[in-house]
Design an enzyme around this catalytic site. Structure first.
Site, PDB file in Angstrom:
ATOM      1  N   ASP A  10       2.776 -10.905  -5.749  1.00  0.00           N
ATOM      2  CA  ASP A  10       2.550  -9.569  -5.215  1.00  0.00           C
ATOM      3  C   ASP A  10       3.891  -8.838  -5.289  1.00  0.00           C
ATOM      4  OD1 ASP A  10       2.344  -7.355  -3.585  1.00  0.00           O
ATOM      5  OD2 ASP A  10       1.395  -8.435  -1.930  1.00  0.00           O
ATOM      6  N   ILE A  11       3.948  -7.773  -6.067  1.00  0.00           N
ATOM      7  CA  ILE A  11       5.230  -7.106  -6.318  1.00  0.00           C
ATOM      8  C   ILE A  11       5.831  -6.508  -5.033  1.00  0.00           C
ATOM      9  CG2 ILE A  11       4.400  -4.781  -6.943  1.00  0.00           C
ATOM     10  CD1 ILE A  11       6.433  -5.020  -9.366  1.00  0.00           C
ATOM     11  N   GLY A  32      -4.976  -0.029  -6.302  1.00  0.00           N
ATOM     12  CA  GLY A  32      -4.192  -0.999  -7.065  1.00  0.00           C
ATOM     13  C   GLY A  32      -2.798  -1.224  -6.529  1.00  0.00           C
ATOM     14  N   VAL A  33      -1.869  -1.386  -7.454  1.00  0.00           N
ATOM     15  CA  VAL A  33      -0.499  -1.704  -7.067  1.00  0.00           C
ATOM     16  C   VAL A  33       0.158  -0.503  -6.358  1.00  0.00           C
ATOM     17  CG1 VAL A  33       0.606  -1.122  -9.286  1.00  0.00           C
ATOM     18  CG2 VAL A  33       1.567  -2.906  -7.854  1.00  0.00           C
ATOM     19  N   ASP A  34      -0.235   0.695  -6.758  1.00  0.00           N
ATOM     20  CA  ASP A  34       0.287   1.925  -6.146  1.00  0.00           C
ATOM     21  C   ASP A  34      -0.048   1.947  -4.644  1.00  0.00           C
ATOM     22  OD1 ASP A  34       1.358   4.457  -5.928  1.00  0.00           O
ATOM     23  OD2 ASP A  34      -0.205   5.486  -7.064  1.00  0.00           O
ATOM     24  N   SER A 117      -0.690   0.207 -16.268  1.00  0.00           N
ATOM     25  CA  SER A 117      -1.875   0.711 -16.995  1.00  0.00           C
ATOM     26  C   SER A 117      -2.995  -0.306 -17.211  1.00  0.00           C
ATOM     27  CB  SER A 117      -1.506   1.305 -18.375  1.00  0.00           C
ATOM     28  OG  SER A 117      -1.008   2.617 -18.241  1.00  0.00           O
ATOM     29  N   GLY A 119      -4.843  -1.992 -15.072  1.00  0.00           N
ATOM     30  CA  GLY A 119      -5.892  -2.071 -14.055  1.00  0.00           C
ATOM     31  C   GLY A 119      -6.893  -0.945 -14.243  1.00  0.00           C
ATOM     32  N   VAL A 120      -6.871  -0.016 -13.312  1.00  0.00           N
ATOM     33  CA  VAL A 120      -7.779   1.141 -13.342  1.00  0.00           C
ATOM     34  C   VAL A 120      -7.689   1.880 -14.683  1.00  0.00           C
ATOM     35  CG1 VAL A 120      -8.282   3.364 -12.226  1.00  0.00           C
ATOM     36  CG2 VAL A 120      -7.539   1.446 -10.849  1.00  0.00           C
TER      37      VAL A 120
HETATM   38  N1  AR6 Z   1       1.452  -6.738  -7.156  1.00  0.00           N
HETATM   39  C1  AR6 Z   1       1.477  -6.837  -8.507  1.00  0.00           C
HETATM   40  N2  AR6 Z   1       0.497  -6.375  -9.297  1.00  0.00           N
HETATM   41  C2  AR6 Z   1      -0.569  -5.794  -8.705  1.00  0.00           C
HETATM   42  C3  AR6 Z   1      -0.692  -5.642  -7.312  1.00  0.00           C
HETATM   43  C4  AR6 Z   1       0.389  -6.141  -6.521  1.00  0.00           C
HETATM   44  N3  AR6 Z   1       0.381  -6.048  -5.193  1.00  0.00           N
HETATM   45  N4  AR6 Z   1      -1.873  -5.013  -7.046  1.00  0.00           N
HETATM   46  C5  AR6 Z   1      -2.474  -4.794  -8.229  1.00  0.00           C
HETATM   47  N5  AR6 Z   1      -1.710  -5.273  -9.233  1.00  0.00           N
HETATM   48  P1  AR6 Z   1      -3.410  -0.644 -11.323  1.00  0.00           P
HETATM   49  P2  AR6 Z   1      -2.938   1.291 -13.503  1.00  0.00           P
HETATM   50  C6  AR6 Z   1      -1.922  -5.260 -10.686  1.00  0.00           C
HETATM   51  O1  AR6 Z   1      -4.869  -0.337 -11.328  1.00  0.00           O
HETATM   52  O2  AR6 Z   1      -3.922   0.600 -14.385  1.00  0.00           O
HETATM   53  C7  AR6 Z   1      -3.796   3.695  -9.005  1.00  0.00           C
HETATM   54  O3  AR6 Z   1      -4.843   4.197  -8.213  1.00  0.00           O
HETATM   55  C8  AR6 Z   1      -3.342  -5.117 -11.205  1.00  0.00           C
HETATM   56  O4  AR6 Z   1      -4.029  -6.347 -11.116  1.00  0.00           O
HETATM   57  O5  AR6 Z   1      -2.715  -0.757 -10.022  1.00  0.00           O
HETATM   58  O6  AR6 Z   1      -1.624   1.697 -14.077  1.00  0.00           O
HETATM   59  C9  AR6 Z   1      -2.721   4.722  -9.287  1.00  0.00           C
HETATM   60  O7  AR6 Z   1      -2.593   5.639  -8.236  1.00  0.00           O
HETATM   61  C10 AR6 Z   1      -3.064  -4.716 -12.645  1.00  0.00           C
HETATM   62  O8  AR6 Z   1      -2.754  -5.887 -13.405  1.00  0.00           O
HETATM   63  O9  AR6 Z   1      -2.568   0.469 -12.169  1.00  0.00           O
HETATM   64  C11 AR6 Z   1      -3.212   5.374 -10.538  1.00  0.00           C
HETATM   65  O10 AR6 Z   1      -4.117   6.415 -10.251  1.00  0.00           O
HETATM   66  C12 AR6 Z   1      -1.788  -3.879 -12.547  1.00  0.00           C
HETATM   67  O11 AR6 Z   1      -1.274  -4.133 -11.236  1.00  0.00           O
HETATM   68  C13 AR6 Z   1      -3.915   4.263 -11.268  1.00  0.00           C
HETATM   69  O12 AR6 Z   1      -4.328   3.343 -10.274  1.00  0.00           O
HETATM   70  C14 AR6 Z   1      -1.987  -2.395 -12.719  1.00  0.00           C
HETATM   71  O13 AR6 Z   1      -3.230  -1.989 -12.147  1.00  0.00           O
HETATM   72  C15 AR6 Z   1      -2.966   3.538 -12.204  1.00  0.00           C
HETATM   73  O14 AR6 Z   1      -3.674   2.569 -12.925  1.00  0.00           O
END
Ligand code: AR6
Length: 170
Positions: A10-11, A32-34, A117, A119-120
């Site tokens: 978990d980052i 997500g991570v944000d 990029s 994830g979502v």
């Molecule tokens: N630590 C590390 N990686 C994580 C964590 C964490 N705690 N939580 C999720 N991930 P995403 P995107 C991974 O969807 O595709 C947001 O709503 C996850 O499994 O977070 O760039 C933003 O506000 C995946 O592998 O980001 C934007 O609107 C990776 O992080 C949009 O989503 C990225 O997934 C950005 O989408």
């Protein structure tokens, strides 16, 4: 010459000097991570994001890190995947490049990235990992440690196989 580390985790718990957030162009926070980063960092980071106002896809901005162990957060909006013919690779490469440049300019020596990029936004993990690791290799001499923090076992395996392939080539 710094090290590249691929790890599962978990980052928000990383003790790197700077962690990178997969943000959106409005810097509004989200899922997500944000979402995880803003929850863990606290409201002060969102206040700073609001003041900055936004960030173009592929560019990067920096804020404080609130309650996180990290000193700073770099926010970079990755591209939404539209099939690969819409400049996604260049934009994703810019996310890594501009994040590295910003961290370097501020003399940070350890940096941790999520899989921007993938994830979502739907970017295929292998292709995204190739870009992430290839950019990282170019910056190892400026950092002590570059960490790629994978959230799932599957992503961790993909990153490791991409890294192995890259090592064989060089
Ligand atoms: N630590 C590390 N990686 C994580 C964590 C964490 N705690 N939580 C999720 N991930 P995403 P995107 C991974 O969807 O595709 C947001 O709503 C996850 O499994 O977070 O760039 C933003 O506000 C995946 O592998 O980001 C934007 O609107 C990776 O992080 C949009 O989503 C990225 O997934 C950005 O989408």
């Amino acid at each position: 010459m710094g090290r590249i580390i691929i790890k599962k985790g978990d980052i928000t718990r990383e003790d790197a000097e700077v962690i990178v957030n997969a943000a959106n162009t409005g810097l509004r926070g989200g899922g997500g991570v944000d979402g995880a980063i803003h929850r863990a960092a606290g409201p002060m980071v969102m206040e700073e994001c609001k003041k900055i106002g936004g960030c173009k896809t592929g560019e990067a901005v920096m804020t404080a890190a609130g309650n996180l162990k990290a000193n700073k957060i770099i926010h970079t909006p990755g591209p939404v995947w539209h099939g690969g013919e819409s400049g996604e690779a260049d934009l994703l490469r810019n996310c890594y490049k501009n994040s590295f440049e910003l961290a370097k300019k501020n003399s940070f020596k350890t940096i941790a990235f999520p899989a921007i990029s993938t994830g979502v936004y739907g970017y295929p993990v292998r292709e995204a990992a190739e870009i992430a690791v290839t950019e990282g290799v170019k910056y190892t001499r400026f950092f002590n440690e570059i960490r790629y923090v994978c959230f799932s076992d599957g992503d961790f395996e993909v990153y490791n196989s991409v890294m192995e392939k890259l090592k064989k080539k060089t």
